[in-house]
Motif scaffolding. Sequence first.
Motif, mmCIF file in Angstrom:
data_model
loop_
_atom_site.group_PDB
_atom_site.id
_atom_site.type_symbol
_atom_site.label_atom_id
_atom_site.label_comp_id
_atom_site.label_asym_id
_atom_site.label_seq_id
_atom_site.Cartn_x
_atom_site.Cartn_y
_atom_site.Cartn_z
ATOM 1 N N THR A 144 0.681 -15.296 -1.055
ATOM 2 C CA THR A 144 0.614 -15.724 -2.695
ATOM 3 C C THR A 144 -0.598 -14.896 -3.392
ATOM 4 O O THR A 144 -1.681 -13.881 -3.064
ATOM 5 N N GLY A 145 -0.613 -15.022 -4.718
ATOM 6 C CA GLY A 145 -1.751 -14.453 -5.348
ATOM 7 C C GLY A 145 -2.869 -14.598 -5.231
ATOM 8 O O GLY A 145 -3.475 -13.218 -5.362
ATOM 9 N N ALA A 146 -3.700 -15.445 -5.393
ATOM 10 C CA ALA A 146 -4.742 -16.015 -4.058
ATOM 11 C C ALA A 146 -5.192 -14.957 -3.016
ATOM 12 O O ALA A 146 -6.195 -14.466 -3.335
ATOM 13 N N VAL A 147 -3.784 -15.279 -2.434
ATOM 14 C CA VAL A 147 -4.383 -14.236 -1.308
ATOM 15 C C VAL A 147 -4.811 -12.538 -1.362
ATOM 16 O O VAL A 147 -5.022 -12.252 -0.754
ATOM 17 N N SER A 148 -3.476 -12.214 -2.449
ATOM 18 C CA SER A 148 -3.553 -10.920 -2.766
ATOM 19 C C SER A 148 -4.870 -10.645 -3.445
ATOM 20 O O SER A 148 -5.985 -9.391 -3.431
ATOM 21 N N ASN A 149 -5.019 -11.333 -4.539
ATOM 22 C CA ASN A 149 -7.275 -11.047 -5.454
ATOM 23 C C ASN A 149 -7.787 -11.159 -4.242
ATOM 24 O O ASN A 149 -8.702 -10.908 -4.355
ATOM 25 N N ASN A 150 -7.716 -11.686 -2.943
ATOM 26 C CA ASN A 150 -8.426 -11.888 -2.304
ATOM 27 C C ASN A 150 -8.503 -11.616 -0.835
ATOM 28 O O ASN A 150 -9.192 -11.828 0.365
ATOM 29 N N LEU A 151 -8.273 -9.923 -1.202
ATOM 30 C CA LEU A 151 -7.671 -8.665 -0.090
ATOM 31 C C LEU A 151 -9.051 -8.356 0.241
ATOM 32 O O LEU A 151 -10.132 -9.049 -0.098
ATOM 33 N N CYS A 152 -9.254 -9.154 1.616
ATOM 34 C CA CYS A 152 -10.800 -8.247 2.132
ATOM 35 C C CYS A 152 -11.224 -7.083 3.151
ATOM 36 O O CYS A 152 -9.800 -6.633 3.128
ATOM 37 N N ASP A 153 -12.481 -6.618 3.358
ATOM 38 C CA ASP A 153 -12.287 -5.547 4.623
ATOM 39 C C ASP A 153 -12.446 -5.886 6.045
ATOM 40 O O ASP A 153 -12.208 -7.584 6.434
ATOM 41 N N GLY A 154 -12.306 -5.697 7.122
ATOM 42 C CA GLY A 154 -12.882 -6.272 8.205
ATOM 43 C C GLY A 154 -14.149 -6.952 7.944
ATOM 44 O O GLY A 154 -13.701 -8.353 9.507
ATOM 45 N N SER A 155 -15.006 -7.415 7.879
ATOM 46 C CA SER A 155 -16.121 -7.970 7.579
ATOM 47 C C SER A 155 -16.269 -9.537 6.622
ATOM 48 O O SER A 155 -16.961 -10.191 6.946
ATOM 49 N N GLY A 156 -15.102 -9.333 6.539
ATOM 50 C CA GLY A 156 -15.027 -10.677 5.192
ATOM 51 C C GLY A 156 -14.910 -10.242 3.551
ATOM 52 O O GLY A 156 -14.920 -11.517 3.007
ATOM 53 N N ASN A 157 -15.446 -9.526 3.494
ATOM 54 C CA ASN A 157 -16.007 -9.100 2.207
ATOM 55 C C ASN A 157 -15.046 -8.853 1.392
ATOM 56 O O ASN A 157 -14.062 -8.505 1.455
ATOM 57 N N ARG A 158 -14.862 -9.637 0.220
ATOM 58 C CA ARG A 158 -13.336 -9.470 -0.629
ATOM 59 C C ARG A 158 -13.382 -7.639 -1.502
ATOM 60 O O ARG A 158 -14.536 -8.110 -2.099
ATOM 61 N N ILE A 159 -12.703 -7.603 -1.601
ATOM 62 C CA ILE A 159 -12.661 -6.155 -2.104
ATOM 63 C C ILE A 159 -11.392 -5.800 -3.197
ATOM 64 O O ILE A 159 -10.792 -5.154 -3.882
ATOM 65 N N GLY A 160 -10.395 -7.074 -2.648
ATOM 66 C CA GLY A 160 -8.942 -6.983 -3.546
ATOM 67 C C GLY A 160 -8.106 -5.601 -3.532
ATOM 68 O O GLY A 160 -7.072 -6.186 -4.253
ATOM 69 N N VAL A 219 -3.019 -12.722 8.494
ATOM 70 C CA VAL A 219 -3.763 -14.089 8.783
ATOM 71 C C VAL A 219 -2.825 -15.336 8.450
ATOM 72 O O VAL A 219 -2.635 -15.812 7.339
ATOM 73 N N PHE A 220 -2.441 -15.645 9.672
ATOM 74 C CA PHE A 220 -1.791 -16.871 8.926
ATOM 75 C C PHE A 220 -2.652 -17.759 9.292
ATOM 76 O O PHE A 220 -3.367 -18.423 9.711
ATOM 77 N N ASN A 221 -1.924 -19.671 9.172
ATOM 78 C CA ASN A 221 -2.633 -20.620 9.680
ATOM 79 C C ASN A 221 -2.324 -21.295 10.436
ATOM 80 O O ASN A 221 -2.704 -22.434 10.593
ATOM 81 N N THR A 222 -1.599 -20.980 11.308
ATOM 82 C CA THR A 222 -1.087 -21.449 12.767
ATOM 83 C C THR A 222 -0.971 -20.442 13.444
ATOM 84 O O THR A 222 -1.421 -19.330 12.787
ATOM 85 N N PRO A 223 -0.795 -20.710 14.596
ATOM 86 C CA PRO A 223 -0.326 -19.360 16.217
ATOM 87 C C PRO A 223 1.103 -18.592 15.137
ATOM 88 O O PRO A 223 1.873 -19.649 14.357
ATOM 89 N N ILE A 274 0.712 -17.562 4.808
ATOM 90 C CA ILE A 274 -0.486 -16.865 5.482
ATOM 91 C C ILE A 274 -1.592 -17.277 4.765
ATOM 92 O O ILE A 274 -1.388 -17.509 3.379
ATOM 93 N N ALA A 275 -2.716 -16.906 4.643
ATOM 94 C CA ALA A 275 -4.031 -17.897 4.468
ATOM 95 C C ALA A 275 -4.933 -16.207 4.213
ATOM 96 O O ALA A 275 -6.099 -16.051 2.603
ATOM 97 N N GLN A 276 -4.347 -15.001 4.371
ATOM 98 C CA GLN A 276 -5.292 -14.067 4.568
ATOM 99 C C GLN A 276 -5.143 -12.726 4.775
ATOM 100 O O GLN A 276 -4.128 -12.780 5.676
ATOM 101 N N ILE A 277 -5.039 -11.960 4.384
ATOM 102 C CA ILE A 277 -4.995 -10.427 3.943
ATOM 103 C C ILE A 277 -6.335 -9.240 4.303
ATOM 104 O O ILE A 277 -7.195 -9.758 3.451
ATOM 105 N N TYR A 278 -6.490 -8.482 5.327
ATOM 106 C CA TYR A 278 -7.569 -7.766 5.288
ATOM 107 C C TYR A 278 -6.928 -6.233 6.076
ATOM 108 O O TYR A 278 -5.676 -6.380 6.326
ATOM 109 N N VAL A 279 -8.160 -5.233 5.529
ATOM 110 C CA VAL A 279 -7.837 -4.557 6.168
ATOM 111 C C VAL A 279 -9.354 -3.443 7.005
ATOM 112 O O VAL A 279 -9.961 -4.540 6.255
ATOM 113 N N ARG A 280 -9.724 -2.783 7.470
ATOM 114 C CA ARG A 280 -10.382 -2.080 8.216
ATOM 115 C C ARG A 280 -10.596 -0.959 7.543
ATOM 116 O O ARG A 280 -9.408 0.066 7.380
ATOM 117 N N LEU A 281 -11.639 -0.500 6.849
ATOM 118 C CA LEU A 281 -12.391 0.499 6.164
ATOM 119 C C LEU A 281 -13.057 1.490 6.843
ATOM 120 O O LEU A 281 -13.476 0.922 7.780
#
Length: 252
Positions: A228-244, A122-126, A97-104
């Motif tokens: 991971t903690g890094a991915v959790s703390n880097n939660l993003c919105d749909g546009s890629g802005n870090r919101i946490g 988001v995973f780093n492979t298919p 898992i490389a990234q997690i995000y939500v759309r606001l």
Amino acid sequence: MALWGFNRENTQVNSGANTVAGKKAGYQPPFVAGGKAAETAEKRNIIATKNGWVRREVRVMTGVENATRIIDQEIVAGNPGGGLNYTSNTHLGRPDIAQIYVRLNANGFISANSSGANLYIVFNTPIAFAGSGNTISVTVSNTAAGNNAVVRGRKAATSGQMGFTSVTNANNTLVILMTKLQGSLAPDANNSLATYKIPAQTISVTGTPLYNPDIGAISYATANLVITGAVSNNLCDGSGNRIGSFQVRRNG
């Protein structure tokens, strides 16, 4: 310092410090210029293959029912040779898992009791589902004035129903229709906001629901379901802005 690498996500800095979080989340190379948010959003289309880092676009063929076309563009070519590749256990290994995000919504929140809010993983492979009946569970925790929730996804769920799960972007992003989240129970000037976070965790799984179809054999292609903690703390919105974290509001 390189902005990408062929390392596993668990080698990221767990704290995901604010000063580096935008670059630390995901080893995928940035594909576009335009600032940290644009780069982060574009990384959702970057996957690891035997040819290195590839930007994959999945297009629906106009006029052809249920037909898609996959377009790959090599971003960082590389293969260590000797029968190994960057999806082997020696290097990237299983899907991470490389990234997690939500759309606001337009107000910057998720509406309480909304039936259309998705969680994107988001995973780093298919990735693909190994079976239709397997279930995964993700904990969504409130940080103030809210309720904890468990988001469950399974391929067999019906579109539009809670728990419906699909795969999008470069065939690497798990989309789960979240359970209805609650705002604060106490009325206040902020329309009863409740703050939620996707904490670091190992996603609970029944069976073996996700694997890398490019590798083939499920036995050694099963996805690593650690946020991971890094991915959790880097939660993003749909546009890629870090919101946490994100907020749920009773009145939208």
